[in-house]
Scaffold this active site. Structure first.
Site, PDB file in Angstrom:
ATOM      1  N   HIS A 145      -3.960   4.060  -9.703  1.00  0.00           N
ATOM      2  CA  HIS A 145      -3.159   3.025  -9.046  1.00  0.00           C
ATOM      3  C   HIS A 145      -2.577   3.548  -7.720  1.00  0.00           C
ATOM      4  O   HIS A 145      -2.753   2.936  -6.661  1.00  0.00           O
ATOM      5  CB  HIS A 145      -2.029   2.585  -9.987  1.00  0.00           C
ATOM      6  CG  HIS A 145      -1.119   1.541  -9.410  1.00  0.00           C
ATOM      7  ND1 HIS A 145      -1.252   0.200  -9.681  1.00  0.00           N
ATOM      8  CD2 HIS A 145      -0.073   1.633  -8.568  1.00  0.00           C
ATOM      9  CE1 HIS A 145      -0.319  -0.475  -9.031  1.00  0.00           C
ATOM     10  NE2 HIS A 145       0.416   0.368  -8.345  1.00  0.00           N
ATOM     11  N   GLU A 146      -1.893   4.675  -7.791  1.00  0.00           N
ATOM     12  CA  GLU A 146      -1.257   5.213  -6.580  1.00  0.00           C
ATOM     13  C   GLU A 146      -2.305   5.620  -5.543  1.00  0.00           C
ATOM     14  O   GLU A 146      -2.062   5.511  -4.343  1.00  0.00           O
ATOM     15  CB  GLU A 146      -0.334   6.384  -6.914  1.00  0.00           C
ATOM     16  CG  GLU A 146       0.836   6.039  -7.855  1.00  0.00           C
ATOM     17  CD  GLU A 146       1.687   4.846  -7.433  1.00  0.00           C
ATOM     18  OE1 GLU A 146       1.852   4.612  -6.225  1.00  0.00           O
ATOM     19  OE2 GLU A 146       2.181   4.124  -8.330  1.00  0.00           O
ATOM     20  N   HIS A 197      -2.953   2.722  -3.356  1.00  0.00           N
ATOM     21  CA  HIS A 197      -1.946   2.615  -2.285  1.00  0.00           C
ATOM     22  C   HIS A 197      -2.230   3.659  -1.205  1.00  0.00           C
ATOM     23  O   HIS A 197      -2.108   3.397  -0.017  1.00  0.00           O
ATOM     24  CB  HIS A 197      -0.547   2.877  -2.849  1.00  0.00           C
ATOM     25  CG  HIS A 197       0.042   1.734  -3.637  1.00  0.00           C
ATOM     26  ND1 HIS A 197       0.201   0.478  -3.103  1.00  0.00           N
ATOM     27  CD2 HIS A 197       0.534   1.665  -4.901  1.00  0.00           C
ATOM     28  CE1 HIS A 197       0.769  -0.323  -4.019  1.00  0.00           C
ATOM     29  NE2 HIS A 197       0.968   0.377  -5.122  1.00  0.00           N
ATOM     30  N   GLU A 208      -0.036  -4.027  -2.909  1.00  0.00           N
ATOM     31  CA  GLU A 208      -0.274  -3.968  -4.350  1.00  0.00           C
ATOM     32  C   GLU A 208      -1.702  -4.398  -4.680  1.00  0.00           C
ATOM     33  O   GLU A 208      -2.284  -3.948  -5.671  1.00  0.00           O
ATOM     34  CB  GLU A 208       0.759  -4.860  -5.064  1.00  0.00           C
ATOM     35  CG  GLU A 208       0.835  -4.679  -6.560  1.00  0.00           C
ATOM     36  CD  GLU A 208       1.338  -3.298  -7.015  1.00  0.00           C
ATOM     37  OE1 GLU A 208       1.807  -2.514  -6.161  1.00  0.00           O
ATOM     38  OE2 GLU A 208       1.235  -3.014  -8.213  1.00  0.00           O
TER      39      GLU A 208
HETATM   40 ZN    ZN Z   1       1.866  -0.322  -6.921  1.00  0.00          ZN
END
Ligand code: ZN
Length: 498
Positions: free
Chosen positions: A260-261, A264, A289
């Site tokens: 997830h990170e 980003h 996001e």
């Molecule tokens: Zn996030």
């Protein structure tokens, strides 16, 4: 270059110098700094933040922006000026004393929330929450007296997203996903108990090294630390910091935090380098996001992606994953079941957690929910939508930090991000053979694609314009609903035996 633009550039440079030091200090505070030194650090950081605030609100720059607005500027410069003017207007509408009072309130309230959560006692936090809501209402009306309070707040996190648009989105989620979740609860469960065995941390660290390699998250521009709640800080194109968190009783936790990170992180890393230190780096929450969710769910939970690290994982934990095949593991990380904690929720029930927060926030600001009873309304909504009720406050209204920091209007972007990523993924799959590339370990083809069609533009476009550029259409939530229905119908064999 125009002399006025030159001055603006110098000011942005100065501002970014403070930002860099402050964000480095915050990253340090969240990851390695001893907690004993917190008080000393926070006093100095508060001082630095107020110095930085003075620069950000410099009246001379406001005048300069007004002058620049009247000039004939190129696209990028015009966008810069527009975004900065919007920021200035936001700040200017709030009198200094109200702003300082509010900043103090959010600090006290965050401390009260932490104490309330750890002692499971909502009454410690409640008075602060009520005060934050009242102050936010006041501030929103100072900023935009004509506009609905909640619309003003929503716009801060995703420009041009309004209650009207979110209503359509969340109605669709209610109509289409709630029946699907109900059906799954009656279907044959998928085995996932092996994910929750004991997975010692030292070997998880080795797994992270392997995963970073698979993802192409390299040390020449990226760094991974460990914090309580994973997050990403993009300092500049070649300095992006992320964190992960280890749970020795849930092997999927660190894996999907990292993926997830990293989503980003790629956004921050693949933006045009000239945006470093400028307002054009400030991508909206929903768009940002979308890229973390895309990597986490749409790529990270595919068999063809997991295949790249699964043999290594099995070697690390031969006992825990004995007899667990790649297919078993892939199915297990996609299991859907109603739960109380948003951050632990699966891909399918996650948007329901957001729906609940959206309805609560909307009700708070349009007056249809009595804030006095918020904890009970919270619990009733979980029962209404997910059929479960929190048995304590820490797994109910106290679970998230956001409200204690005054972040109302932020939650909806989490679900919005997932929906945006579905739309982008739909186009990406038309253009690229995703599984074919992942089978060959070619994740880079996909991250390059995202860099080219999304990341490089930074905050140059608003949501609908960027999506039109990347996918040919404005935001359309149907891609998200179709994706989830299709994936979960197949996963749980819902259309068989009818
Ligand atoms: Zn996030």
């Amino acid at each position: 270059m125009n002399e006025k633009l030159e001055r603006l550039k110098k000011w942005e440079f100065k501002r970014s110098a403070y930002d860099l030091l402050l964000s480095t200090a915050y990253f340090d505070d969240e990851t390695i700094a001893p907690s004993g030194g917190r008080e000393y650090r926070y006093e100095r950081l508060a001082y630095m933040a107020s110095e930085s605030y003075k620069i950000s609100t410099d009246h001379k720059i406001e005048t300069l922006l007004d002058e620049l607005k009247k000039e004939d500027l190129a696209f990028e410069e015009r966008r810069t000026v527009e975004l900065l003017i919007k920021d200035f207007q936001k700040i200017k509408a709030i009198p200094q004393d109200v702003y300082e009072e509010y900043t103090k309130l959010t600090l006290q309230s965050t401390a009260a929330w932490q104490k309330a959560k750890s002692t499971n006692d909502y009454s410690i936090f409640k008075p602060y929450l009520l005060k934050i809501i009242a102050t936010l209402k006041k501030i929103a009306l100072l900023r935009e007296p004509e506009k609905d309070v909640y619309d003003t707040l929503l716009d801060d996190y995703e420009p041009f997203m309004t209650t009207a648009r979110y209503d359509v989105f969340f109605d669709l989620i209610k109509k289409e996903l709630l029946p699907l979740i109900a059906k799954i609860q009656k279907a044959k469960p998928i085995t996932d108990d092996f994910l929750y065995k004991y997975y010692p941390k030292d070997r998880q660290e080795k797994l992270m090294t392997k995963l970073k390699e698979v993802l192409g998250f390299t040390s020449d521009w990226g760094y991974m630390g460990v914090s309580m709640h994973p997050f990403t800080s993009g300092f500049s194109k070649y300095d992006v910091r992320i964190t992960t968190a280890y749970d020795e009783h849930n092997i999927a936790s660190a894996i999907y935090s990292l993926v997830h990170e990293a989503g980003h992180a790629f956004y921050e890393h693949q933006m045009a380098e000239r945006f470093d230190g400028t307002i054009l780096k400030a991508v909206s929450s929903g768009m940002h996001e979308s890229q973390s969710r895309l990597l986490e769910n749409f790529i990270g939970r595919r068999r063809s992606f997991i295949k790249n690290f699964y043999p290594f994982l099995k070697e690390l934990y031969a006992d825990q994953l004995k007899d667990v095949t790649l297919d078993d593991f892939t199915r297990a990380v996609c299991v859907a079941k109603p739960s109380l904690i948003r951050t632990d929720a699966d891909e399918l029930t996650y948007p329901i957690h957001i729906l609940i927060r959206y309805e609560l926030e909307k009700g708070i600001f349009d007056g249809s929910i009595k804030v006095e009873d918020l904890d009970e309304v919270w619990s009733d909504m979980y029962y209404k939508y997910l059929g479960i009720r929190p048995d304590d406050m820490a797994s109910g209204i106290l679970q998230d930090i956001h409200w204690s920091q005054g972040s109302f209007g932020y939650f909806p972007t989490y679900a919005l991000g997932s929906a945006i990523s579905a739309q982008i993924m739909h186009k990406l799959e038309e253009d690229i053979d995703v599984d074919g590339e992942l089978e060959k370990g070619n994740l880079k083809v996909l991250t390059d694609y995202l860099g080219e069609h999304i990341h490089q533009y930074g905050a140059l476009f608003d949501l609908d314009d960027l999506l039109k550029k990347a996918t040919g259409e404005e935001f359309d939530p149907h891609y998200y609903i179709d994706y989830l229905k299709d994936k979960y119908t197949k996963l749980y064999h819902l259309d068989e035996g009818r």
